[in-house]
Design an enzyme around this catalytic site. Structure first.
Site, PDB file in Angstrom:
ATOM      1  N   HIS A 131       3.182   0.034   2.739  1.00  0.00           N
ATOM      2  CA  HIS A 131       2.878   1.349   3.404  1.00  0.00           C
ATOM      3  C   HIS A 131       3.108   2.609   2.539  1.00  0.00           C
ATOM      4  O   HIS A 131       4.059   2.627   1.517  1.00  0.00           O
ATOM      5  CB  HIS A 131       3.384   1.647   4.709  1.00  0.00           C
ATOM      6  CG  HIS A 131       5.024   1.695   4.687  1.00  0.00           C
ATOM      7  ND1 HIS A 131       5.664   3.082   4.290  1.00  0.00           N
ATOM      8  CD2 HIS A 131       6.242   1.152   4.719  1.00  0.00           C
ATOM      9  CE1 HIS A 131       7.102   3.079   4.133  1.00  0.00           C
ATOM     10  NE2 HIS A 131       7.373   1.616   4.566  1.00  0.00           N
ATOM     11  N   HIS A 140      -3.524  -2.642 -12.150  1.00  0.00           N
ATOM     12  CA  HIS A 140      -3.812  -4.080 -12.004  1.00  0.00           C
ATOM     13  C   HIS A 140      -2.484  -4.454 -11.189  1.00  0.00           C
ATOM     14  O   HIS A 140      -1.460  -4.693 -12.070  1.00  0.00           O
ATOM     15  CB  HIS A 140      -4.098  -4.653 -13.352  1.00  0.00           C
ATOM     16  CG  HIS A 140      -4.461  -6.180 -12.943  1.00  0.00           C
ATOM     17  ND1 HIS A 140      -5.248  -7.033 -14.021  1.00  0.00           N
ATOM     18  CD2 HIS A 140      -4.455  -7.052 -12.096  1.00  0.00           C
ATOM     19  CE1 HIS A 140      -5.285  -8.186 -13.578  1.00  0.00           C
ATOM     20  NE2 HIS A 140      -4.763  -8.378 -12.266  1.00  0.00           N
TER      21      HIS A 140
END
Length: 204
Positions: A131, A140
């Site tokens: 979150h 990446h």
């Protein structure tokens, strides 16, 4: 149905092609600058070199190149409309999520509430973005990596396979976090970080 041109005929390109198909869209073909790459690739036509994107401006593009710096350069070269590839098995919160264009989210990845994922990122298979994270452009996050809550990751940083990032941290741009590394404090200097806990690799 969207017709998608994949930039990069490689193993990563195969995975992106699969996501396009499973999303109900069409793989129109591949562009690749390898002069030996011609004919077909994994059953789809190789349409030419990346300079030829201008002939395909009515299509959508997605860049299937793992290296963040190369992916950024290619995104500046190709001026078409970009496709966002999200595997149907990815678990993405419905609460306060923003995913920008050109990003690929692979099978069984998790993105939880309050998170932002920038342009042309890769969230690889089974990676977890918890979150309230902010993932900048061209990041990446590799297979199985875990990013805990309230983390900020700078542009072009590559989080290696199975790496873990503790909560409430920031990682600056242009870093490589090695496979299996555990980051327990914020990183403010670009470089390669490996180990448990992660430390900067000294390069002679």
């Amino acid at each position: 149905m969207k017709e998608v041109v994949i930039v990069g005929a490689s193993g990563h390109g195969k995975v992106v092609a699969d996501i396009v198909l499973k999303s109900g869209d069409k793989v129109f073909g591949f562009l690749d600058d390898n002069p030996k790459m011609e004919g077909t690739f994994c059953g789809f036509p190789v349409l030419g070199r990346t300079d030829e994107w201008k002939m395909l401006q009515d299509k959508f593009f997605i860049i299937a190149i793992g290296n963040p710096g190369i992916r950024e350069s290619m995104s500046h070269k190709i001026q078409g409309e970009f496709y966002t590839a999200i595997h149907p098995s990815a678990q993405i919160s419905l609460i306060d999520i923003k995913i920008e264009e050109g990003t690929t989210i692979m099978a069984n990845a998790v993105i939880n509430s309050g998170s932002y994922v920038g342009r042309h990122c890769i969230i690889n298979s089974t990676a977890v973005v918890e979150h309230d994270n902010r993932i900048s452009d061209f990041v990446h996050i590799s297979v199985g990596a875990k990013v805990a809550g309230t983390v900020e990751i700078g542009a072009r940083t590559w989080i290696g396979m199975g790496a873990c990032i503790n909560n409430n941290l920031s990682i600056c741009s242009d870093c490589i976090i090695g496979a299996g590394a555990v980051v327990i404090k914020s990183i403010e200097e670009s470089g390669i970080y490996i180990g448990v806990p992660a430390r900067k690799l000294k390069v002679d």
